[in-house]
Write a protein that holds these residues in place. Structure first.
Motif, PDB file in Angstrom:
ATOM      1  N   ARG A   1     -29.170  14.100 -26.665  1.00 34.75           N
ATOM      2  CA  ARG A   1     -29.776  12.759 -26.717  1.00 34.75           C
ATOM      3  C   ARG A   1     -30.223  12.418 -28.139  1.00 34.75           C
ATOM      4  N   ALA A   2     -29.460  12.880 -29.135  1.00 34.13           N
ATOM      5  CA  ALA A   2     -29.874  12.781 -30.533  1.00 34.13           C
ATOM      6  C   ALA A   2     -28.972  11.834 -31.312  1.00 34.13           C
ATOM      7  N   ILE A   3     -29.605  11.009 -32.139  1.00 34.34           N
ATOM      8  CA  ILE A   3     -28.902  10.114 -33.053  1.00 34.34           C
ATOM      9  C   ILE A   3     -29.390  10.439 -34.458  1.00 34.34           C
ATOM     10  N   LYS A   4     -28.458  10.659 -35.378  1.00 39.70           N
ATOM     11  CA  LYS A   4     -28.814  11.046 -36.741  1.00 39.70           C
ATOM     12  C   LYS A   4     -28.111  10.136 -37.738  1.00 39.70           C
ATOM     13  N   PHE A   5     -28.729  10.012 -38.922  1.00 38.84           N
ATOM     14  CA  PHE A   5     -28.166   9.224 -40.019  1.00 38.84           C
ATOM     15  C   PHE A   5     -28.390   9.990 -41.317  1.00 38.84           C
ATOM     16  N   GLY A   6     -27.405   9.934 -42.212  1.00 38.52           N
ATOM     17  CA  GLY A   6     -27.567  10.610 -43.491  1.00 38.52           C
ATOM     18  C   GLY A   6     -26.745   9.959 -44.580  1.00 38.52           C
ATOM     19  N   VAL A   7     -26.986  10.421 -45.810  1.00 34.93           N
ATOM     20  CA  VAL A   7     -26.304   9.902 -46.994  1.00 34.93           C
ATOM     21  C   VAL A   7     -25.492  11.030 -47.615  1.00 34.93           C
ATOM     22  N   GLY A   8     -24.180  10.823 -47.746  1.00 36.22           N
ATOM     23  CA  GLY A   8     -23.311  11.832 -48.330  1.00 36.22           C
ATOM     24  C   GLY A   8     -22.563  12.600 -47.258  1.00 36.22           C
ATOM     25  N   GLU A   9     -22.240  13.851 -47.552  1.00 39.13           N
ATOM     26  CA  GLU A   9     -21.511  14.659 -46.587  1.00 39.13           C
ATOM     27  C   GLU A   9     -22.272  14.744 -45.268  1.00 39.13           C
ATOM     28  N   ALA A  10     -21.519  14.719 -44.167  1.00 35.49           N
ATOM     29  CA  ALA A  10     -22.135  14.730 -42.838  1.00 35.49           C
ATOM     30  C   ALA A  10     -22.588  16.142 -42.495  1.00 35.49           C
ATOM     31  N   ARG A  11     -23.878  16.400 -42.686  1.00 32.61           N
ATOM     32  CA  ARG A  11     -24.452  17.726 -42.438  1.00 32.61           C
ATOM     33  C   ARG A  11     -25.963  17.574 -42.354  1.00 32.61           C
ATOM     34  N   LEU A  12     -26.614  18.562 -41.754  1.00 31.80           N
ATOM     35  CA  LEU A  12     -28.061  18.468 -41.572  1.00 31.80           C
ATOM     36  C   LEU A  12     -28.799  18.343 -42.895  1.00 31.80           C
ATOM     37  N   GLU A  13     -28.275  18.974 -43.946  1.00 30.02           N
ATOM     38  CA  GLU A  13     -28.980  18.977 -45.228  1.00 30.02           C
ATOM     39  C   GLU A  13     -29.058  17.588 -45.864  1.00 30.02           C
ATOM     40  N   THR A  14     -28.191  16.670 -45.459  1.00 29.50           N
ATOM     41  CA  THR A  14     -28.213  15.320 -46.034  1.00 29.50           C
ATOM     42  C   THR A  14     -28.796  14.294 -45.066  1.00 29.50           C
ATOM     43  N   MET A  15     -29.296  14.749 -43.933  1.00 29.44           N
ATOM     44  CA  MET A  15     -29.857  13.841 -42.926  1.00 29.44           C
ATOM     45  C   MET A  15     -31.162  13.231 -43.427  1.00 29.44           C
ATOM     46  N   SER A  16     -31.297  11.912 -43.273  1.00 33.34           N
ATOM     47  CA  SER A  16     -32.542  11.237 -43.653  1.00 33.34           C
ATOM     48  C   SER A  16     -33.241  10.587 -42.462  1.00 33.34           C
ATOM     49  N   PHE A  17     -32.598  10.616 -41.284  1.00 27.48           N
ATOM     50  CA  PHE A  17     -33.206  10.010 -40.094  1.00 27.48           C
ATOM     51  C   PHE A  17     -32.666  10.696 -38.850  1.00 27.48           C
ATOM     52  N   GLN A  18     -33.566  10.955 -37.892  1.00 24.68           N
ATOM     53  CA  GLN A  18     -33.170  11.502 -36.597  1.00 24.68           C
ATOM     54  C   GLN A  18     -34.034  10.876 -35.508  1.00 24.68           C
ATOM     55  N   TYR A  19     -33.400  10.523 -34.413  1.00 24.95           N
ATOM     56  CA  TYR A  19     -34.135   9.982 -33.272  1.00 24.95           C
ATOM     57  C   TYR A  19     -33.599  10.630 -32.005  1.00 24.95           C
ATOM     58  N   VAL A  20     -34.505  11.144 -31.185  1.00 27.39           N
ATOM     59  CA  VAL A  20     -34.138  11.749 -29.909  1.00 27.39           C
ATOM     60  C   VAL A  20     -34.667  10.858 -28.791  1.00 27.39           C
ATOM     61  N   LEU A  21     -33.778  10.406 -27.919  1.00 27.68           N
ATOM     62  CA  LEU A  21     -34.185   9.588 -26.777  1.00 27.68           C
ATOM     63  C   LEU A  21     -34.941  10.467 -25.782  1.00 27.68           C
ATOM     64  N   GLU A  22     -36.172  10.112 -25.504  1.00 30.15           N
ATOM     65  CA  GLU A  22     -37.020  10.925 -24.631  1.00 30.15           C
ATOM     66  C   GLU A  22     -37.484  10.111 -23.427  1.00 30.15           C
ATOM     67  N   GLY A  23     -37.199  10.624 -22.227  1.00 28.89           N
ATOM     68  CA  GLY A  23     -37.736  10.027 -21.015  1.00 28.89           C
ATOM     69  C   GLY A  23     -39.029  10.716 -20.615  1.00 28.89           C
ATOM     70  N   LYS A  24     -39.713  10.144 -19.652  1.00 32.51           N
ATOM     71  CA  LYS A  24     -40.976  10.729 -19.192  1.00 32.51           C
ATOM     72  C   LYS A  24     -40.755  11.830 -18.166  1.00 32.51           C
ATOM     73  N   THR A  25     -39.566  11.850 -17.558  1.00 31.98           N
ATOM     74  CA  THR A  25     -39.260  12.854 -16.538  1.00 31.98           C
ATOM     75  C   THR A  25     -37.877  13.430 -16.805  1.00 31.98           C
ATOM     76  N   THR A  26     -37.579  14.523 -16.101  1.00 34.60           N
ATOM     77  CA  THR A  26     -36.247  15.123 -16.219  1.00 34.60           C
ATOM     78  C   THR A  26     -35.172  14.149 -15.760  1.00 34.60           C
ATOM     79  N   ASP A  27     -35.445  13.419 -14.688  1.00 36.03           N
ATOM     80  CA  ASP A  27     -34.466  12.443 -14.199  1.00 36.03           C
ATOM     81  C   ASP A  27     -34.209  11.351 -15.232  1.00 36.03           C
ATOM     82  N   GLU A  28     -35.260  10.906 -15.903  1.00 34.29           N
ATOM     83  CA  GLU A  28     -35.083   9.882 -16.937  1.00 34.29           C
ATOM     84  C   GLU A  28     -34.250  10.415 -18.097  1.00 34.29           C
ATOM     85  N   ASN A  29     -34.460  11.683 -18.456  1.00 31.69           N
ATOM     86  CA  ASN A  29     -33.650  12.280 -19.521  1.00 31.69           C
ATOM     87  C   ASN A  29     -32.182  12.378 -19.111  1.00 31.69           C
TER      88      ASN A  29
END
Length: 434
Positions: free
Chosen positions: A119-147
């Motif tokens: 449930r993760a969305i990431k954005f970065g500048v340059g080569e696509a890798r964690l080291e260049t990531m500048s933004f991350q958002y994880v969609l979180e529900g309140k319950t397991t069913d919502e997730n």
């Protein structure tokens, strides 16, 4: 992140740039000033793109949307210079607004990673890798069913909608999302341990692309060494030729001291080629490079080719960059440095580790000698023949990979210099009265 083609024969990367036949595999349709591309796997993948003049876009923003099949719902990125907003299309309130986004550098490129499973969305500048990531958002529900419902929402996303303007350039779609760092050292199957996999400390050779595996197999053998039975003092002879004012290595390094701009002896290294250029690589595919202590390369890329680098003698340090800058050599900061010692092997792919700077650190005593081998992807129909590098005034320059000497000639020359040196030492010993 896997680099092998293991899922349903889907390519791990699809180019969205010329040649046109690659783009038409994913181009769906154009409508109302927008283009759409289909994700190789629903709900996951990485979209790479560039914005050539970010400040000149109308309204100084660019919108990228990930839609479901029926264009009912999805995610939208709204990007400006230093701004990013992420929204769910069916909702009025943005999910996130942050102070990151486009940068004022014409060589910059960007990536968005979609990962339904996490449930993760990431954005970065340059080569696509964690080291260049500048933004991350994880969609979180309140319950397991919502997730679970959020996972299903993301898994329905099939289409990327982008602006149809000249300054926005789609580059590539990657099949797999960005989930972890990619190890820089490669280890063969026979040496790989369970701990190596669990700790993500080595990249298994089998996870290299087919082309990179071929290069690896050609230079990773136990008999692929400098000091063999034909010349057991080869590495010593190279060290001597560098130190000797009359040596070929010494003279050639001095001759090359202005190769990358203003004269700088330390900004030099020797390129000894093995074989010939058969049209599959930028320059001759196999190059032995010689780096005396303190010597280094400019920051440069590798023509989008695959590469394998093995250290044959000494140690080399590699600094990685997200993209090739434009203003000066400090305009884009490196994000990682790794030092490789004798028999270590590292790798370059068309998408990863492309921009680097090599240096034999000042405190080292031994000259570093590496074998570098290059080959274009089978799908690469451009065959760009230059390594672009950052010049001393911040300009992007083009370097055509050349040869300072053929390996067979070079080895004979080193042997000749070494034997002359030994003979001189023997004569001095004979005349001495110890």
């Amino acid at each position: 992140m896997s680099y092998s083609n293991s899922q349903k024969n889907l390519p791990r990367a699809v180019s969205l740039l010329p040649p046109v036949e690659f783009a038409t595999q994913v181009l769906d349709h154009e409508e109302s000033g927008a283009k759409t591309y289909v994700l190789p796997i629903h709900g996951q993948g990485v979209f790479l793109f560039s914005v050539t003049e970010p400040a000149n876009l109308e309204g100084e923003i660019v919108s990228i949307s990930f839609w479901d099949t029926f264009y009912k719902d999805g995610l939208r990125f709204t990007l400006g210079v230093g701004t990013l907003e992420l929204s769910r299309i069916s909702e009025e309130t943005p999910l996130a607004t942050v102070n990151t986004g486009l940068v004022q550098n014409r060589n910059a490129f960007y990536w968005i990673s979609l990962d339904a499973h996490q449930r993760a969305i990431k954005f970065g500048v340059g080569e696509a890798r964690l080291e260049t990531m500048s933004f991350q958002y994880v969609l979180e529900g309140k319950t397991t069913d919502e997730n679970h419902e959020l996972v299903r929402f993301l898994e329905k996303l099939t289409t990327i909608k982008i602006p149809s303007v000249d300054s926005f350039k789609p580059i590539k779609l990657l099949r797999d999302p960005i989930v972890q760092s990619s190890p820089l050292r490669v280890k063969n199957t026979e040496e790989l341990t369970m701990g190596d996999i669990a700790n993500n400390s080595f990249l298994p050779k089998s996870n290299l692309s087919t082309i990179a595996q071929k290069l690896y197999d050609n230079v990773a053998g136990k008999r692929f060494v400098l000091d063999d039975e034909s010349f057991s003092q080869f590495s010593q002879a190279i060290e001597y030729s560098i130190a000797n004012p009359n040596g070929w290595c010494n003279a050639t390094l001095i001759k090359k001291s202005g190769e990358f701009g203003e004269k700088n002896l330390n900004k030099t290294y020797l390129r000894i080629t093995l074989g010939v250029n058969s049209g599959e690589s930028p320059g001759v595919p196999y190059v032995m490079e010689i780096w005396p202590p303190g010597h280094y390369s400019p920051i440069h890329n590798h023509a989008g080719a695959n590469a394998i680098i093995r250290v044959l003698h000494g140690a080399i340090s590699v600094k990685l960059f997200p993209f090739l800058g434009t203003d000066d050599e400090e305009s884009v900061a490196g994000f990682a440095v790794a030092t490789f010692s004798k028999d270590d092997i590292t790798w370059i792919s068309p998408e990863m580790n492309q921009i680097h700077q090599l240096k034999n650190l000042d405190g080292n005593v031994e000259t570093c000698i590496t074998i570098q081998c290059y080959m274009y992807d089978a799908e690469d129909q451009t065959h760009y023949d230059y390594f672009d590098y950052l010049g001393t005034k911040g300009n992007t320059e083009h370097y055509e990979p050349d040869s300072d000497a053929d390996f067979v000639w070079f080895k004979a020359q080193m042997k000749s210099e070494w034997e002359a040196h030994l003979k001189e030492q023997e004569e001095q010993f004979l005349k001495s009265n110890l």
